[in-house]
Every structure is written in C-alpha cells, then in structure tokens.
Design an enzyme around this catalytic site. Sequence first.
Site, mmCIF file in Angstrom:
data_model
loop_
_atom_site.group_PDB
_atom_site.id
_atom_site.type_symbol
_atom_site.label_atom_id
_atom_site.label_comp_id
_atom_site.label_asym_id
_atom_site.label_seq_id
_atom_site.Cartn_x
_atom_site.Cartn_y
_atom_site.Cartn_z
ATOM 1 N N MET A 30 0.846 -1.198 0.000
ATOM 2 C CA MET A 30 0.000 0.000 0.000
ATOM 3 C C MET A 30 0.884 1.252 0.000
ATOM 4 S SD MET A 30 -3.415 -0.987 2.065
ATOM 5 C CE MET A 30 -2.801 -0.749 3.706
ATOM 6 N N GLY A 36 11.140 -3.001 5.424
ATOM 7 C CA GLY A 36 10.412 -4.273 5.386
ATOM 8 C C GLY A 36 9.938 -4.566 3.965
ATOM 9 N N HIS A 37 9.332 -3.552 3.319
ATOM 10 C CA HIS A 37 8.890 -3.749 1.934
ATOM 11 C C HIS A 37 10.101 -3.980 1.013
ATOM 12 C CE1 HIS A 37 5.604 -0.992 3.478
ATOM 13 N NE2 HIS A 37 4.905 -2.007 3.024
ATOM 14 N N GLN A 154 -2.584 -12.310 7.852
ATOM 15 C CA GLN A 154 -2.819 -11.990 6.436
ATOM 16 C C GLN A 154 -2.130 -13.016 5.542
ATOM 17 O OE1 GLN A 154 -2.718 -7.944 4.490
ATOM 18 N NE2 GLN A 154 -0.626 -8.537 4.015
ATOM 19 N N LEU A 185 9.097 -3.194 11.686
ATOM 20 C CA LEU A 185 8.885 -2.053 10.785
ATOM 21 C C LEU A 185 7.463 -2.084 10.255
ATOM 22 C CD1 LEU A 185 12.234 -1.873 8.786
ATOM 23 C CD2 LEU A 185 11.605 -0.789 10.941
ATOM 24 N N SER A 187 4.379 0.758 8.275
ATOM 25 C CA SER A 187 4.056 2.110 7.797
ATOM 26 C C SER A 187 3.431 2.925 8.921
ATOM 27 C CB SER A 187 3.083 2.035 6.634
ATOM 28 O OG SER A 187 3.660 1.279 5.613
ATOM 29 N N ARG A 188 2.777 2.238 9.858
ATOM 30 C CA ARG A 188 2.071 2.967 10.917
ATOM 31 C C ARG A 188 3.018 3.497 11.995
ATOM 32 N NH1 ARG A 188 -2.422 -0.812 9.606
ATOM 33 N NH2 ARG A 188 -3.968 0.546 8.639
#
EC number: 6.3.2.1
Length: 282
Positions: A30, A36-37, A154, A185, A187-188
Amino acid sequence: MKTETTIQGLAASLNPARAARKIIGFVPTMGNLHEGHLNLVREARKLCDVVVVSIFVNPIQFGPNEDFDSYPRTLEHDQHLLADVGCDIVFAPSVEQMYGNQPRLTNITVGGITNDLCGAQRPGHFDGVAVVVTKLFNIVQPNFAFFGQKDYQQLAVIRQFVRDLNIPLEVIGVPIARAEDGLALSSRNGYLSAENRAIAPTIYQSLKTAEQALQAGASLPDALANIRNTLMQAGFAVDYVEARTPELQPIEVFNQNTVLFIAAKLGATRLIDNLQIKFSES
Ligand code: PAF
C-alpha cells in the site's frame, strides 16, 4: 524502472516477459515503503527475472473508523526507493482503475482463521484483503508473490485462498524486518510521537521475554499474562495477546511450536507483532 497506472498498460509492459517465459515476482503493497517492503523486493529480485510492485491503498480493507483517508500516499518517494532495490515495474492504479464504476457483487471470505485475532477486531478486513490480492494476482499473473510475516494472519489467509482456489502461483513469506531496537517495521510507526516511539519496542521485548520463559518451562497462561501486564504498564491499550499454532489453531500441548501474537495501541496507533517460539525436540 517503469510505472504503470492502468491494467492495460501493465499488461503491455509484462507481455514481452510472459512471451519469453520469464519468472515474474510480485510484491503487493500500500506504499509508504520502508525497509520491510524493500526486503520483500530484494527477495523477489533473488528468485525472479521481472519484479512488479503494486502500490494501492485498498479502500475495502479499511473499516469506517480506520485510517484510509489519512494513510500516507508517498508515490514519488516510494518510486525512488524501489528503483534502488531493482524493481522493474511499479503498478500504481487508481481506485477507479481497480474497482471500476459498477458495484462489486463478488466477495471472498476465508472461513475460520479470519474470525480470530485481527479478524475479530476488524470485521471485513480480510475479505477486503482477499478481494484486492486476488484481483492483483489476476492482473499481474506472477509466478511468485511475496508477503511479510509481520502480517502473519494476512499471510495465512492468502496462503489459504491461493490453495483453495488453485491460484497458480507460489506465496513466499519473508521474515519480519525490525528496527535496531526490535520494533517491527510498519508504515504505521510513522504515526507514533517521539515519546511513544521510545515505548513501542516494549512489544518485541515482551515477546522475547516470554520466549525465554516458555523455553525454560513457564506456563503459557503465565507468559501471556506477563506480556499483557508489561504492555499495560508501559502505557499500551492491549487489543489481544494470544498464542496459536503456526497454522493459527489453538495450542493443545505444552511444548508444541507456538506463535505469540500481540495487537496493542499506543495513542491512536495500533501496532501488531508476532514471534514464533520453537521448542527443541528432547
Ligand atoms: O499488507 C498490505 O500492505 C496490504 O494488506 C496488501 C497485501 C497490499 C493488500 O492491500
């Protein structure tokens, strides 16, 4: 590196690779990317000839009181990061491109494992994830798809519907990337105040303490209660502290492999983490 914003454009970019039977790797995100991504992309780079990363903030996986509107959109910055780790194609569609103007009448519900843990707190969330990930799989048609183990539930849900629906690709789970102080890690994490950022690593510390206690013979209820107390004392509002098997089933015997799961809020920011505890055969 190319960026495509339409399904047609992406197909045109991928067709030569498909015709040449190249291995296509896919990392759905997202955006608002962090290490991490980027690790997921690095893993994809190792296994695949062509790496596609999607950046799409998926409205249907957010609840009415969740952060869809305020979720950070940082496409330009993300593109720079992705170019540096060897992504070939960024797919950044609009909501209209993904969902069109006609009402969507099809849903995907994975039973059982979605009613637990985060699913119990976020009704409809995993349906939204299953729908968008299936759409993205159909659009990209990758050979391999990469997901972080931080979102353990998920990942389990995606593995389940890929198996149930015979989606022809292999799902790869990539270990959690952590900051030096252990915070997983996310995004939040960017939403945390400096004060809360300093408290946030308590989550991982409490998991590691529980791991040691369990491996030394402590009872599971005591270990879970200790985590809960530690978090509450540090100022977290605890959503859940739970233990499941790696397949997300209840723990039945003392020393079977166990995953500990935490979801807890610091201020308005909800953080999740997990740790797999292995018991050596003896
Ligand atoms: O983990 C995420 O970032 C999202 O849930 C995903 C898999 C990209 C689907 O929107």
